[in-house]
Scaffold this active site. Structure first.
Site, PDB file in Angstrom:
ATOM      1  N   ARG A 147      50.371  40.349  37.560  1.00  0.00           N
ATOM      2  CA  ARG A 147      50.750  38.900  37.211  1.00  0.00           C
ATOM      3  C   ARG A 147      51.812  38.892  36.017  1.00  0.00           C
ATOM      4  O   ARG A 147      52.627  38.032  35.979  1.00  0.00           O
ATOM      5  CB  ARG A 147      49.642  38.311  36.679  1.00  0.00           C
ATOM      6  CG  ARG A 147      48.700  37.768  37.637  1.00  0.00           C
ATOM      7  CD  ARG A 147      47.501  37.099  37.481  1.00  0.00           C
ATOM      8  NE  ARG A 147      47.069  36.243  38.275  1.00  0.00           N
ATOM      9  CZ  ARG A 147      45.636  35.722  38.602  1.00  0.00           C
ATOM     10  NH1 ARG A 147      44.928  35.875  37.284  1.00  0.00           N
ATOM     11  NH2 ARG A 147      45.260  34.932  39.582  1.00  0.00           N
ATOM     12  N   GLY A 194      42.259  31.921  43.885  1.00  0.00           N
ATOM     13  CA  GLY A 194      41.843  30.568  44.104  1.00  0.00           C
ATOM     14  C   GLY A 194      42.898  29.709  44.455  1.00  0.00           C
ATOM     15  O   GLY A 194      42.738  28.785  45.548  1.00  0.00           O
ATOM     16  N   LYS A 216      32.329  36.202  51.590  1.00  0.00           N
ATOM     17  CA  LYS A 216      31.609  35.024  52.185  1.00  0.00           C
ATOM     18  C   LYS A 216      32.225  34.197  53.023  1.00  0.00           C
ATOM     19  O   LYS A 216      33.716  34.030  52.690  1.00  0.00           O
ATOM     20  CB  LYS A 216      30.964  34.238  50.762  1.00  0.00           C
ATOM     21  CG  LYS A 216      29.935  34.970  50.111  1.00  0.00           C
ATOM     22  CD  LYS A 216      29.029  34.245  49.239  1.00  0.00           C
ATOM     23  CE  LYS A 216      29.073  34.471  47.869  1.00  0.00           C
ATOM     24  NZ  LYS A 216      29.223  33.236  46.990  1.00  0.00           N
ATOM     25  N   GLY A 231      42.652  37.477  45.438  1.00  0.00           N
ATOM     26  CA  GLY A 231      42.743  38.255  44.204  1.00  0.00           C
ATOM     27  C   GLY A 231      42.199  39.558  44.527  1.00  0.00           C
ATOM     28  O   GLY A 231      42.895  40.809  44.335  1.00  0.00           O
TER      29      GLY A 231
HETATM   30  P1  ADP Z   1      39.552  38.022  48.001  1.00  0.00           P
HETATM   31  O1  ADP Z   1      39.327  37.705  46.408  1.00  0.00           O
HETATM   32  O2  ADP Z   1      40.738  38.884  48.681  1.00  0.00           O
HETATM   33  O3  ADP Z   1      39.803  36.252  48.483  1.00  0.00           O
HETATM   34  P2  ADP Z   1      36.746  38.003  48.112  1.00  0.00           P
HETATM   35  O4  ADP Z   1      36.797  37.616  46.780  1.00  0.00           O
HETATM   36  O5  ADP Z   1      36.323  37.005  49.095  1.00  0.00           O
HETATM   37  O6  ADP Z   1      38.116  38.423  48.538  1.00  0.00           O
HETATM   38  O7  ADP Z   1      36.008  39.266  48.668  1.00  0.00           O
HETATM   39  C1  ADP Z   1      35.915  40.550  48.033  1.00  0.00           C
HETATM   40  C2  ADP Z   1      35.019  41.088  47.937  1.00  0.00           C
HETATM   41  O8  ADP Z   1      34.071  41.430  49.212  1.00  0.00           O
HETATM   42  C3  ADP Z   1      35.179  42.606  47.578  1.00  0.00           C
HETATM   43  O9  ADP Z   1      34.601  42.799  46.464  1.00  0.00           O
HETATM   44  C4  ADP Z   1      34.370  43.518  48.479  1.00  0.00           C
HETATM   45  O10 ADP Z   1      33.583  44.553  48.233  1.00  0.00           O
HETATM   46  C5  ADP Z   1      33.473  42.373  49.410  1.00  0.00           C
HETATM   47  N1  ADP Z   1      33.075  42.804  50.705  1.00  0.00           N
HETATM   48  C6  ADP Z   1      34.160  42.895  51.702  1.00  0.00           C
HETATM   49  N2  ADP Z   1      33.237  43.470  52.763  1.00  0.00           N
HETATM   50  C7  ADP Z   1      32.127  43.359  52.477  1.00  0.00           C
HETATM   51  C8  ADP Z   1      30.828  43.620  53.223  1.00  0.00           C
HETATM   52  N3  ADP Z   1      30.900  44.090  54.496  1.00  0.00           N
HETATM   53  N4  ADP Z   1      29.609  43.513  52.423  1.00  0.00           N
HETATM   54  C9  ADP Z   1      29.789  42.892  51.337  1.00  0.00           C
HETATM   55  N5  ADP Z   1      30.739  42.949  50.575  1.00  0.00           N
HETATM   56  C10 ADP Z   1      31.816  42.991  51.148  1.00  0.00           C
HETATM   57 MG    MG Z   2      37.819  37.479  45.241  1.00  0.00          MG
END
Ligand code: ADP
Ligand code: MG
Length: 409
Positions: free
Chosen positions: A36, A376, A202, A353
């Site tokens: 950033r 976000g 999620k 992120g």
């Molecule tokens: P982003 O920040 O890129 O939008 P998220 O915050 O939605 O991504 O998700 C990231 C998290 O998801 C990571 O910390 C990762 O460990 C977790 N994750 C990915 N696959 C799994 C899984 N199969 N089971 C549990 N956690 C997971």
């Molecule tokens: Mg995230």
């Protein structure tokens, strides 16, 4: 509506307030990812080259109680910025008051002042985060014009972005412009084939994104934790994998409306315990046992996703394919990085992120067309929402140039 950008402002000799997003991860006092800060350099360098007096504002972390104050000082960020710019940054450890005002009044052209964490103002009634009008007006009174380069905060209506913008002539900085260009263009007007890759923890975080992208993308590849809610909705045993049982019906209806655009994993890497060095095995998605959880996509899925990505001209990626923080479960995410890095003539964009952090940490910073600085904010953008931090900037079209403009409009 097109927004004013840096070059629409007459900045020479003016006090230019710049909202940057220096909310960077800091572990034991050390910045672990300076993406950033790096991405904000273009705007700051432009302004100092153009002889503006640059006044930087940013938040860092959340300030809820006294204990949060010391660990969220921006001083370490000011030091890193100084190194990157190779220029003095006069860090003032206050968010208001005589010392800050004196420092600003004594500024010469091309000098840089940085305020303390804007969220220090949250301790006393969430003034910053609730866009307190007195606070926004006070900060605006410190400058002549406003540049918002904080894409990462643009989905929030805070005093340091929306509040200041409502009081001063205001424009988007280079980083903001770049983020808007890539997300705006890619999502609204994608070069086809357009493939989206979604993962992360999620489904509930990304329902809006899935629904919006289903309208625009040719294919959506789903991996990561969110895939298991879909697999369970299809009636498969997912053992102890992460799952949102209250979203099963929604997952079913998303799949029904997807017209086969959604591709789910065909195999997974499973383990019995959620830890770094837990023993693991690869199994077909139908072969998961009751006491196993899936923490990564398997090799057949990687192959399948690669096939779907072949020839793609636009790729938007949000959410890691597995628990990439554990080496044993980082293979899926790494392979997606590798595949996207080798796509020919494609626009590859990461929003989110953790996905951005994963790609940078794995050494792919330069290999993507754009890695967003907004977690976000990029999600809300991908949902098709307007961002208040952007809406509050001056429109280019109406020629409303604000106070002090002599551009002839
Ligand atoms: P982003 O920040 O890129 O939008 P998220 O915050 O939605 O991504 O998700 C990231 C998290 O998801 C990571 O910390 C990762 O460990 C977790 N994750 C990915 N696959 C799994 C899984 N199969 N089971 C549990 N956690 C997971
Ligand atoms: Mg995230």
């Amino acid at each position: 509506m097109k927004k004013k950008t840096l070059e629409d402002l007459n900045v020479a000799g003016k006090k230019v307030l710049v909202r940057v997003d220096f909310n960077v991860p800091i572990i034991d006092g050390v910045i672990s990812d300076d993406n950033r800060i790096v991405q904000a350099l273009a705007t700051i360098n432009y302004l100092t080259d153009e002889k503006a007096k640059v006044i930087l504002l940013s938040h860092l972390g959340r300030i809820k109680k006294e204990e949060d104050i010391a660990k969220n000082s921006l001083e370490v960020v000011a030091k890193r910025l100084e190194e990157l710019l190779e220029k003095k940054v006069n860090f003032i450890p206050y968010t208001r008051g005589p010392e800050l005002e004196k420092a600003i009044n004594e500024m010469k052209e091309s000098e840089i002042v940085m305020l303390q964490n804007t969220r220090y103002e949250d301790l006393d009634g969430k003034k910053e985060s609730k866009n307190n009008p007195e606070l926004g007006a006070y900060w605006a009174s410190l400058g002549d014009m406003f540049v918002n380069d904080a894409f990462g905060t643009a989905h929030r209506s805070h005093a340091s972005n929306v509040g200041i913008a409502s009081c001063l002539e205001s424009a988007a900085g280079y980083l903001m412009e770049k983020e808007l260009k890539y997300f705006g263009d890619t999502v609204d007007n994608p070069q086809k084939p357009f493939v989206a890759i979604l993962g992360g923890a999620k489904v509930s975080d990304k329902i809006g994104v899935i629904e919006n992208l289903l309208k625009k993308a040719d294919k959506i590849l789903i991996g990561g934790g969110m895939a298991y809610t879909f697999m369970k909705a299809l009636g498969h045993n997912i053992g102890t994998s992460i799952c949102e049982d209250d979203k099963l019906d929604l997952a079913t209806s998303i799949l029904e409306n997807a017209n086969d655009k959604i591709i789910l994993p065909v195999d997974v890497v499973v383990t019995k315990e959620f830890r770094e060095d837990a023993p693991f095995r690869v199994t077909n998605y139908k072969g998961m046992k009751d006491n196993e959880m899936g923490l990564d996509i398997g090799p057949k899925t990687i192959k399948l996703f690669k096939k779907e990505l072949k020839g793609a001209k636009t790729v938007v990626w949000n959410g890691p394919m597995g628990v990439f923080e554990f080496e044993n479960f980082a293979t899926g995410t790494k392979n997606i990085c590798e595949t996207l890095a080798n796509l020919k003539d494609a626009r590859t964009i990461i929003g989110g992120g953790d996905s951005a952090a994963a790609a940078i940490q794995m050494g792919y910073r330069e290999k993507f067309t754009h890695i967003s600085t907004g977690g976000g904010a990029s999600l809300e953008f991908l949902e098709g929402k307007e961002l208040p931090g952007v809406v509050s900037l001056d429109d280019l079209e109406d020629g409303a140039c604000g106070a002090g403009c002599d551009c002839g409009h």
